[in-house]
Each structure stands twice: as structure tokens, then as C-alpha cells.
Design a protein around this motif. Structure first.
Motif, mmCIF file in Angstrom:
data_model
loop_
_atom_site.group_PDB
_atom_site.id
_atom_site.type_symbol
_atom_site.label_atom_id
_atom_site.label_comp_id
_atom_site.label_asym_id
_atom_site.label_seq_id
_atom_site.Cartn_x
_atom_site.Cartn_y
_atom_site.Cartn_z
ATOM 1 N N GLY A 1 -6.949 -8.460 -2.418
ATOM 2 C CA GLY A 1 -6.934 -9.497 -3.484
ATOM 3 C C GLY A 1 -8.088 -9.279 -4.538
ATOM 4 O O GLY A 1 -7.676 -9.528 -5.648
ATOM 5 N N THR A 2 -8.997 -8.355 -4.338
ATOM 6 C CA THR A 2 -9.912 -7.913 -5.393
ATOM 7 C C THR A 2 -9.022 -7.144 -6.633
ATOM 8 O O THR A 2 -9.172 -7.611 -7.592
ATOM 9 C CB THR A 2 -10.816 -6.893 -5.052
ATOM 10 O OG1 THR A 2 -11.446 -7.365 -4.045
ATOM 11 C CG2 THR A 2 -11.859 -6.477 -6.253
ATOM 12 N N LEU A 3 -8.040 -6.415 -6.284
ATOM 13 C CA LEU A 3 -7.040 -5.818 -7.079
ATOM 14 C C LEU A 3 -6.235 -6.854 -8.274
ATOM 15 O O LEU A 3 -6.430 -6.665 -9.136
ATOM 16 C CB LEU A 3 -6.199 -4.914 -6.536
ATOM 17 C CG LEU A 3 -5.124 -4.316 -7.188
ATOM 18 C CD1 LEU A 3 -5.766 -3.359 -8.611
ATOM 19 C CD2 LEU A 3 -4.092 -3.316 -6.892
ATOM 20 N N LEU A 4 -5.882 -7.994 -7.401
ATOM 21 C CA LEU A 4 -4.965 -8.754 -7.983
ATOM 22 C C LEU A 4 -5.921 -9.673 -8.923
ATOM 23 O O LEU A 4 -5.472 -9.912 -9.801
ATOM 24 C CB LEU A 4 -4.472 -9.850 -6.712
ATOM 25 C CG LEU A 4 -3.276 -8.982 -6.208
ATOM 26 C CD1 LEU A 4 -2.728 -9.943 -5.118
ATOM 27 C CD2 LEU A 4 -2.198 -8.578 -7.061
ATOM 28 N N VAL A 5 -7.321 -9.946 -8.450
ATOM 29 C CA VAL A 5 -8.071 -10.924 -9.218
ATOM 30 C C VAL A 5 -8.626 -10.052 -10.464
ATOM 31 O O VAL A 5 -8.476 -10.552 -11.700
ATOM 32 C CB VAL A 5 -9.313 -11.061 -8.402
ATOM 33 C CG1 VAL A 5 -10.425 -11.840 -9.491
ATOM 34 C CG2 VAL A 5 -8.773 -12.025 -7.390
ATOM 35 N N VAL A 6 -8.665 -8.813 -10.425
ATOM 36 C CA VAL A 6 -9.200 -8.034 -11.573
ATOM 37 C C VAL A 6 -8.025 -7.839 -12.511
ATOM 38 O O VAL A 6 -8.051 -7.907 -13.995
ATOM 39 C CB VAL A 6 -9.738 -6.714 -11.181
ATOM 40 C CG1 VAL A 6 -10.039 -5.748 -12.459
ATOM 41 C CG2 VAL A 6 -11.002 -6.836 -10.435
ATOM 42 N N VAL A 7 -6.870 -7.451 -11.994
ATOM 43 C CA VAL A 7 -5.702 -7.444 -12.991
ATOM 44 C C VAL A 7 -5.323 -8.765 -13.515
ATOM 45 O O VAL A 7 -5.010 -8.751 -14.924
ATOM 46 C CB VAL A 7 -4.759 -6.980 -11.916
ATOM 47 C CG1 VAL A 7 -3.090 -6.837 -13.013
ATOM 48 C CG2 VAL A 7 -4.728 -5.393 -11.610
ATOM 49 N N LEU A 8 -5.392 -9.783 -12.748
ATOM 50 C CA LEU A 8 -4.796 -11.066 -13.552
ATOM 51 C C LEU A 8 -6.042 -11.491 -14.494
ATOM 52 O O LEU A 8 -5.664 -12.072 -15.552
ATOM 53 C CB LEU A 8 -4.940 -12.193 -12.427
ATOM 54 C CG LEU A 8 -3.778 -12.056 -11.399
ATOM 55 C CD1 LEU A 8 -3.674 -13.144 -10.495
ATOM 56 C CD2 LEU A 8 -2.292 -12.175 -12.188
#
Length: 468
Positions: free
Chosen positions: A19-26
Motif C-alpha cells: 500500500g505504501t509503495l502504491l501510494v508513493v508511486v501514484l
């Protein structure tokens, strides 16, 4: 904590990490897409390392130092060059820029200095490795503007280097002009003192006159020695002539006295012969006797005159020796005076030569600095001028997304560890043994998959734990 425990924690918190990875990438992707496009233009400069001044031909050790390149980079990125760029592009004349300046600073300060600071923030000066090429890059939102600013920085840097080199030379040239005038006055004063001294002492050529007077002194010395020798000889002859005139060699060698003596001898012989033949009162005897007496008187008179002439010769030689001695003393005083005059004149000549030498050096150096102050030639050349970029330099979406992936993974790992520290759970037999500090006898494996398959019937059956 060993590697197994670490992997168990990451696996348990995988949802948080993902979830953290997706939030940062988005977020990075959204920011990269929403940011305005940025353009970058570069102008390449060539710093010539000739190492020799084209005017003086002297080696310039300053350009051979490692700090030379760093100094040039500081000059390019200096506020002086930036203000020149602002004035060159007339950026302060825009009403919009003036309004921004009023809003940002409240009208305090100089608008040129404020704009120079803004330009320097977007300026990037990069030297090439192991070469004398420098890349001057400027970033902005307008392609034409960034190209104009990059070229303006390159050109104003060239002018600034010329001014930094020419201004000190012009000040030095002004200083040398003043020194040259002062040294010219010193030369004229020294030459005037020398001319006045020559006129007062009647000197035309000191060296030639000194040579003549020195030769004359040597001649007088030789004459004095000869006169003293002649005087000594004349004095000896005078002494002999005064004591025994007949024994004097001057008297004996006198031809008149010798003739008189011969004549006297002949007359005495005739007188003796007449005395034998005639009586003493005979006229012939008396005549012969009178002849002998006359010759003796003449001989005595001649001896006296000869002896007197020897004394007179000694007196004359004594007077001549005294005169030569006086002339020699006067000549010595004259030569000494000439030596003193020559020494004083040499001092004045050295003053003139030193003043002339200083004037020549100052005049030569002044001419050289004057030429250097007028030579507006730069050692910097624009290798590649900046052109209007056709493609934006940023934002770089792929790079930002790639960086966000690494950043998201790191943030996810960090968040997982923070949550694990706040809520520590037993995830392996090692965690239980470490927490209770007792030996582990066995472990019950619970299979959730088999429980889901049995459904409601399985819930009624007793559970069968597996002891390991």
C-alpha cells in the motif's frame, strides 16, 4: 533478530508495504504529470590554457594552478555576471516583473539584484572532466528565454573576464604615467646638477684631462729624479773644485787650461835655457821670464774661472731641481684635485644613470601596461552556443516513478518495522522462546485451509492438533 524473523515480519506486513509503495508511486506519477514542463538550454565555453601572455610573452603561472578552473566557475556564477545578464536582456523593464518584485520584497532593494538571484538559482555551471570546457546551463519554462539567458551568461562572462583583466592594467597604467613624469623630472634635475658642476669646474672630459695631467706628473717625477742626480754630481764637482782646483777633473779636462799648461811648459823650458846661456838681467831672459809669468797668471785665472763655472753649474742645477720639485708638488695637487672632481662627477653621473635607468624601466613597463589595458581580447571562446530546446527537460516521469519505487519500498519497510514495534507478535518458535526465555518442547501447526474445506461439519468435530 535474525533473517528469518525479518522475512516473517515483512511477509506479515506485506499489505502495508504494498500500500505504501502504491501510494508513493501514484503520488510521484501524479506530481510528475501535473508539474509544468521545464526546458534547459546549455552554452559550452572553452577556456584556453595557452600559459603565455600574448603581449609580454611571459608565462602566466596563475592559469596553471588547479584553482584557476574553480575561480572561473565562481565568476560565471557570480552576482556581477548575473546583473550584467539582467541588464543585457532588460528584464527589469517588464511591468509583470516589477509587480512580482513589489509583491516579493515590498520594493526594498534593487530589482536587478533580485532578478540576478532568481537567475542564479536556475543556473548550472558544470566543468568537463580533465578538459578546459565548461557547460553553462539554464532551466526555465520558456524555451526561447532559457536559450537567451544561457547565451547571455556566456557572453557576459567573457566580457567580465576582459574587464577583470583590463581594469587593473588601466589603473596600473595611470600609476606608471605618474611615476614616469616624476622620474623624468628626476633625470632632468640630475642632468642639470651634472651640467652645472661641469661648467663651474670647466670640465669637458674628465678622463682625457686626467690622463694628460697624470702623464705630466710622471714626466715631472722623471725630470726630478734626473735633476737630483745631476745636482748630486754637480755638488761633488763643486766640492772638489772648491778644495783643490788643480785636482778637479773639470779643471783638468778643460782644453783651454790644457793648452795653457802646454804653452806654460814650453815657456818655462825656454826660460830655463835662457838662464843657462844668459844672465838674469839680459833682455831675452827678462822677456822669457815675463812670458812665463803672464802664462801662469792666465792659467790661474782660467782655473779660477773654470772652478767658478762648476760652482755656478751646481747652483743652476740646484735651482732647477727646486723648480721641478715645486712643479711636481703643484702637479700632484692638481691631479688630486682632478681625482676629487672626478669622484664628485662620478657620483653625479651615477645619479643621472640611475635616474635614467629608473625612467627607462618605468616608461617601458608603463607602455606595456597601457597596451595591456587597451587589449580587450579574451582567452574564453564560445564553443557551442545555446539553441532553443525543442523537447522539455522535465519533469522526467520515468525517472521519478523509478525513484518513487525505491522510495516507496523503503518507506514501506520502515512503516512495517514501526508497526511491528508498536504491536509485537509471536510469528515463529524463536519469537516465543525469546519472549518467555524458556525452552521450546514442541509446536502445533494449525492448517486454516483444511478448516475452510470442512465447513460447518468441521466446526462440530473436535480439533486435532498436531504435535511436533
Amino acid at each position: 533478530m535474525n533473517l528469518t524473523q525479518l522475512l516473517l515480519i515483512l511477509w506479515a506486513r506485506k499489505k502495508v508495504i504494498i500500500g505504501t509503495l502504491l501510494v508513493v508511486v501514484l503520488a510521484a506519477l501524479a506530481v510528475s504529470l501535473l508539474l509544468p514542463k521545464s526546458y534547459k538550454a546549455s552554452s559550452t565555453l572553452l577556456l584556453n590554457y595557452k600559459g603565455v601572455d600574448p603581449l609580454t610573452g611571459v608565462m602566466m603561472p596563475g592559469q596553471l594552478l588547479p584553482a584557476y578552473m574553480a575561480t572561473q566557475l565562481d565568476i560565471i556564477g557570480s552576482k556581477n555576471v548575473a546583473i550584467r545578464v539582467v541588464e543585457r536582456l532588460q528584464l527589469a523593464n517588464s511591468p509583470a516583473v516589477q509587480a512580482q518584485f513589489q509583491e516579493a520584497t515590498g520594493g526594498v532593494g534593487s530589482i536587478n539584484s533580485w532578478l540576478a538571484g532568481l537567475l542564479l538559482r536556475k543556473l548550472d555551471v558544470t566543468p568537463s572532466r580533465e578538459s578546459s570546457v565548461v557547460d553553462v546551463a539554464f532551466s526555465g519554462s520558456e524555451p526561447q528565454f532559457v536559450a537567451a539567458v544561457a547565451n547571455a551568461f556566456a557572453e557576459e562572462y567573457m566580457r567580465a573576464t576582459v574587464q577583470l583583466k583590463v581594469d587593473p592594467m588601466r589603473r596600473a597604467s595611470h600609476y606608471f604615467d605618474q611615476q614616469t613624469k616624476l622620474l623624468r623630472d628626476n633625470v632632468e634635475q640630475a642632468q642639470s646638477r651634472l651640467s652645472k658642476y661641469q661648467q663651474e669646474h670647466g670640465i669637458v672630459s674628465v678622463d682625457n684631462r686626467l690622463d694628460v695631467e697624470s702623464n705630466r706628473l710622471n714626466d715631472l717625477s722623471a725630470q726630478l729624479v734626473a735633476a737630483q742626480a745631476q745636482l748630486m754630481e754637480a755638488s761633488s764637482r763643486k766640492s772638489m773644485a772648491s778644495g783643490s782646483m788643480a785636482a778637479s777633473p773639470d779643471v783638468a779636462s778643460n782644453p783651454v787650461i790644457q793648452n795653457l799648461r802646454l804653452t806654460l811648459g814650453g815657456a818655462e823650458g825656454k826660460l830655463a835655457e835662457a838662464g843657462q846661456r844668459l844672465g838674469r838681467n839680459h833682455p831675452q831672459y827678462l822677456s822669457a821670464q815675463a812670458e812665463v809669468a803672464k802664462l801662469r797668471r792666465e792659467l790661474d785665472e782660467q782655473i779660477r774661472l773654470t772652478s767658478q763655472s762648476v760652482g755656478n753649474n751646481a747652483t743652476v742645477l740646484s735651482q732647477r731641481e727646486a723648480q721641478i720639485r715645486e712643479a711636481l708638488a703643484a702637479q700632484k695637487a692638481k691631479v688630486l684635485e682632478l681625482n676629487r672632481t672626478r669622484d664628485e662627477m662620478n657620483v653625479l653621473l651615477r645619479d643621472v644613470e640611475n635616474a635614467q635607468r629608473a625612467f627607462d624601466v618605468s616608461s617601458q613597463r608603463g607602455s606595456q601596461t597601457r597596451i595591456e589595458g587597451q587589449a580587450e581580447q579574451s582567452d574564453i571562446a564560445i564553443l557551442n552556443p545555446a539553441v532553443v530546446p525543442t523537447e522539455p527537460d522535465g519533469p522526467k516521469v520515468f525517472r521519478n516513478v523509478l525513484l518513487s519505487v525505491f522510495l516507496g519500498i523503503l518507506l514501506g519497510f520502515g512503516l512495517a518495522f514501526v508497526l511491528e514495534l508498536l504491536d509485537r507478535r509471536v510469528r515463529s518458535a524463536g519469537d516465543l522462546s525469546d519472549s518467555l526465555d524458556i525452552p521450546l518442547l514442541g509446536a502445533i501447526e494449525w492448517n486454516k485451509t483444511s478448516q475452510r474445506r470442512t465447513g460447518a461439519l468441521g466446526s462440530l468435530l473436535p480439533r486435532r492438533p498436531r504435535l511436533t
